[in-house]
Design an enzyme around this catalytic site. Structure first.
Site, mmCIF file in Angstrom:
data_model
loop_
_atom_site.group_PDB
_atom_site.id
_atom_site.type_symbol
_atom_site.label_atom_id
_atom_site.label_comp_id
_atom_site.label_asym_id
_atom_site.label_seq_id
_atom_site.Cartn_x
_atom_site.Cartn_y
_atom_site.Cartn_z
ATOM 1 C CG ASP A 196 -5.365 -3.709 2.687
ATOM 2 O OD1 ASP A 196 -6.236 -3.328 1.885
ATOM 3 O OD2 ASP A 196 -4.431 -2.995 3.077
ATOM 4 C CG ASP A 234 -5.215 -1.537 6.904
ATOM 5 O OD1 ASP A 234 -5.567 -2.716 6.703
ATOM 6 O OD2 ASP A 234 -5.921 -0.560 6.611
ATOM 7 C CG ASP A 242 -2.017 0.990 1.136
ATOM 8 O OD1 ASP A 242 -2.233 1.521 0.035
ATOM 9 O OD2 ASP A 242 -2.661 1.253 2.167
#
Length: 801
Positions: A688, A684, A485
């Site tokens: 996700d 996180d 991410d």
């Protein structure tokens, strides 16, 4: 692209206080005896407002908070729940009652009290180590037996080996003397071995004690019969006119096995040194600020959520919480691996057990006991240390047949030498058969991977890398594709307000006030940046109603009677909002690397807000390290495509995806796996979760106390991309160490058994003494553990970048 992030923790508590009873007994001074709060352990007096009746007993509490916890789950405080974690309200490291014991070689074994493993016979160990300095009772027992009988072993050995030189005319009754001297060694010092030998037979679970017990009893029993009834043996068993005895072999085997166990137990105790050091980090007291402004030092068990605590310079932060007053630097290296102190001021989070370096802080306690970061780390490390590595299946499949095969080889050795050997072949056969039994130690095979896992997970924890289990350690080294991410992984994760572009009919102030009001219900870093700007401008915000997080693309709700939507273009499209009038402004801001959110009110475009999140200084270095190891890095972010392109361009990432929803990340993982890639997903750990679960290795990128420990295969206490490089380097080194241990154990047995059987006798004329076999057997396990302990020194810095 806001989302409300949270994690449900299993708040089980393991306090085992006595029921504080239906009433207080009078004391000599006329006062009632104080009760014990079953939640926190505090001594309290009777208070009708804080009493709970449960199963015929009345329990008293120090506060409403403790009383509510007890009402929610009384059994958690009154019944043992195991030992795999510190209790809430109990500092990590205090040994809980109801400790669960397990086997180092067979972690599936669980027992409520100490004993021996029913599979391998090894002594069970506490599932969760403690910080006390009490010595392993088995180690103390073995050392006691070893030193008290060692002089007898030495005398028996000297008589057997050098008796003819010491007594040229012969020593009268030498065999009886050797029997008298060796009996205490074998029957008392070796008694624990025979107990395990007998248990292995009863349970039909052959193990190393089956071999050792059989070998020692064969040598000792044979020698007793040869001493008391030599006429029972054929002439082939006689040498130099008498039947040989092997009291010295039996005694030396027992003493050397005891020595080997002592060395092994000492070495094994070192594998838990890292977790004990983590347990020892917890402070024992906290300085609480009372409602009247007074301060007092209280045990950590008496700290409650919401308490105001003072942390003076040089003191440890007692629990996890938020700074409400003061300015200081905090050394978090013991938990995050970050060498530089971190600046803390009002509003910043602090982690329990970290050290306040300079100024004084006042904090509010938010997580205590098993909820703290330290307790979670200890629990995860303990869980990983007791997990089973997939490659151990190879050793298990061999060990399942190993003892039976060794016994067969020993019998073949006996009869082979007796029937086809030279003169006195039966004597040679007997000695070699005993040597085969003694030298074949399946213990080294069983310890090969568990010791590596225990050493590696403990060392990794000190670097802020937490593996969920041994399988994660094995899998990470094979990863060739990494999906990351942007926010909090590549960037600082602390976005700052950039600018506002209002749409026609709205002002900048209105856009910020409405966006900040709706964002009060969000935990996303971008929401924090918007709120911080509104508070800096001293805006009066409205509490949102019907707040809803829209699955990683934004938030919705009602503010001042208006239907509000704040998020990316996917959310605007879902709400049928035309965002194109501000598309050019958004594209320009994204090109500068900013994250852009559109705001809609009652179906109209109200404006956009841009928030910037600077790239971490360490990101480029970490990416270079990962690329040098052959990893292909892909960025997948919920931000716009232009923002993603800007960040990817600055970092040299050639494959990136913008405006990605959690379901899109899952699809990306699946597509790469279908292409034959071994995929790691770093996120996180909450939004996700589907992609993390689907990936070959899911990596939760933590930020201080927000590590989603239970949601991924690997958790990084500090949300830094360098942590992935560290974790992979640890994985590579650990797996290499496990293969070394397995290889050593296999080679040792493959070479040792034929040598003990006497295959080299035709070429060298030498046989392997059972005593040498005992020494080799003991050292094999010690060598495996010593090799595993090399991992405690850590992975070389050059492997981490």
């Amino acid at each position: 692209m806001h989302s409300s992030e949270g994690q449900q923790h299993d708040h089980r508590h393991h306090d085992h206080h006595q029921a504080n009873g239906p009433g207080a007994s009078p004391q000599p001074d006329g006062h009632a005896k104080p009760f014990t709060d079953p939640v926190c352990g505090m001594k309290v007096g009777p208070n009708p407002e804080r009493e709970v009746a449960h199963k015929g007993h009345v329990y008293h509490f120090c506060s409403t908070g403790c009383m509510q916890k007890f009402r929610a789950s009384p059994a958690s405080y009154l019944e043992g729940q195991g030992a795999a974690g510190a209790s809430a309200g109990q500092a990590p490291g205090l040994a809980p009652a109801g400790t669960v014991y397990t086997c180092p070689m067979h972690p599936e074994v669980r027992a409520p009290q100490p004993g021996n493993c029913p599979i391998c016979g090894m002594a069970l160990e506490p599932l969760m180590p403690t910080v006390d300095d009490e010595e392993n009772p088995e180690l103390a027992d073995f050392r006691h037996r070893f030193w008290w009988t060692l002089p007898l072993t030495v005398i028996v050995f000297a008589l057997a080996m050098f008796g003819h030189a010491l007594f040229p005319q012969g020593l009268p009754y030498q065999n009886l003397i050797e029997l008298a001297l060796s009996a205490p060694v074998v029957l008392w010092a070796g008694w624990p071995f025979f107990e395990r030998w007998w248990q292995s037979l009863l349970r039909m679970s052959p193990n190393m004690w089956t071999l050792i017990g059989t070998g020692v009893l064969a040598a000792f029993g044979y020698s007793i019969v040869a001493t008391l009834a030599p006429q029972l043996f054929p002439a082939a068993f006689a040498t130099h006119g008498r039947v040989g005895v092997y009291f010295e072999a039996a005694a030396v085997i027992v003493s050397l096995t005891l020595l080997g166990q002592i060395l092994e137990l000492r070495a094994r105790s070192q594998t838990s040194a890292a977790i004990k050091s983590l347990l020892g980090l917890a402070p024992k007291t906290a300085r609480r600020i009372n409602a009247d402004g007074s301060e007092e030092d209280v045990p950590l068990t008496h700290v409650h959520i919401g308490d105001a605590l003072r942390v003076r310079p040089g003191e440890k932060v007692p629990v996890d919480g938020v700074v409400i007053e003061g300015d200081s630097s905090v050394d978090e290296s013991m938990l995050t691996g970050e060498p530089m102190p971190v600046s803390k001021r009002a509003g910043d989070r602090v982690i329990g057990a970290t050290i306040n370096s300079s100024g004084s802080l006042v904090m509010r306690a938010e997580k205590i006991g098993s909820e703290t970061m330290l307790s979670q780390i200890v629990q995860m490390v303990a869980q990983a240390q007791r997990s089973r590595a997939p490659m151990q299946r190879l050793a298990d499949s061999v060990a399942g047949y190993f003892v039976v095969v060794v016994v067969v080889i020993a019998l073949l050795t006996l009869f082979g030498w007796g029937l086809f050997g030279p003169e006195s072949g039966w004597v040679y056969g007997f000695v070699n058969a005993v040597a085969v039994l003694i030298i074949a130690c399946p213990c080294a095979l069983g310890l090969a991977t568990p010791m590596s896992i225990m050493a590696a997970t403990g060392q990794a924890a000190t670097r802020g890398v937490l593996f969920r289990d041994a399988a994660a350690i094995e899998a990470l080294r094979k990863v060739d594709t990494l999906i990351v991410d942007k926010t909090g992984t590549l960037t600082e994760g602390k976005p700052a307000f950039n600018t506002i572009v209002p749409a026609v009919g709205f002002t900048e102030q209105e856009v910020l006030r409405i966006a900040a009001s709706i964002d009060q219900g969000s935990e996303h870093p971008l929401a924090h940046a918007i709120l911080a700007e509104a508070r800096a401008r001293e805006m009066a915000l409205t509490k949102p109603e019907a707040f809803e997080s829209a699955s990683g693309i934004g938030v919705r709700g009602n503010v001042d009677g208006m239907k509000i939507a704040l998020g990316n273009t996917a959310l605007m499209d879902a709400q049928a909002i035309d965002w194109h009038p501000l598309a050019d402004s958004a594209e320009r801001l994204r090109g500068e690397g900013a994250s852009v959110m559109y705001l809609a009110a009652d179906g109209r475009l109200a404006g956009l807000i841009a928030v910037s999140d600077p790239i971490k200084a360490t990101t480029s270095e970490a990416l270079s390290t990962l690329r040098s190891e052959g990893l292909h890095v892909i960025m997948a972010t919920g931000d716009g495509v232009t923002t993603a392109k800007s960040v990817a361009g600055r970092l040299g990432i050639d494959e990136y995806y913008g405006e990605v929803k959690p379901v899109d990340k899952l699809a990306l993982v699946e597509r790469l796996q279908q292409q034959g890639k071994i995929v790691a997903m770093a996120g996180d750990g909450i939004n996700d979760a589907p992609a993390l679960a689907k990936a070959n290795v899911g990596i939760a990128m933590g930020t201080g106390t927000d590590v989603a420990i239970n949601s991924a295969h690997v958790a990084l206490v500090k949300g830094d991309l360098r942590g992935i490089a560290q974790a992979r380097a640890i994985s590579v080194e650990t797996v290499r160490n496990m293969w070394q241990n397995l290889g050593f154990a296999f080679v040792y047995n493959a070479a040792g058994i034929p040598l003990a059987a006497g295959v080299l006798y035709p070429y060298t004329g030498q046989l392997l003494s059972p005593m040498i076999a005992a020494l080799a057997m003991s050292l094999s396990s010690v060598s495996v553990i010593a090799n595993a302990l090399r991992l405690r020194r850590g992975v070389p810095a050059r492997q981490i970048g």
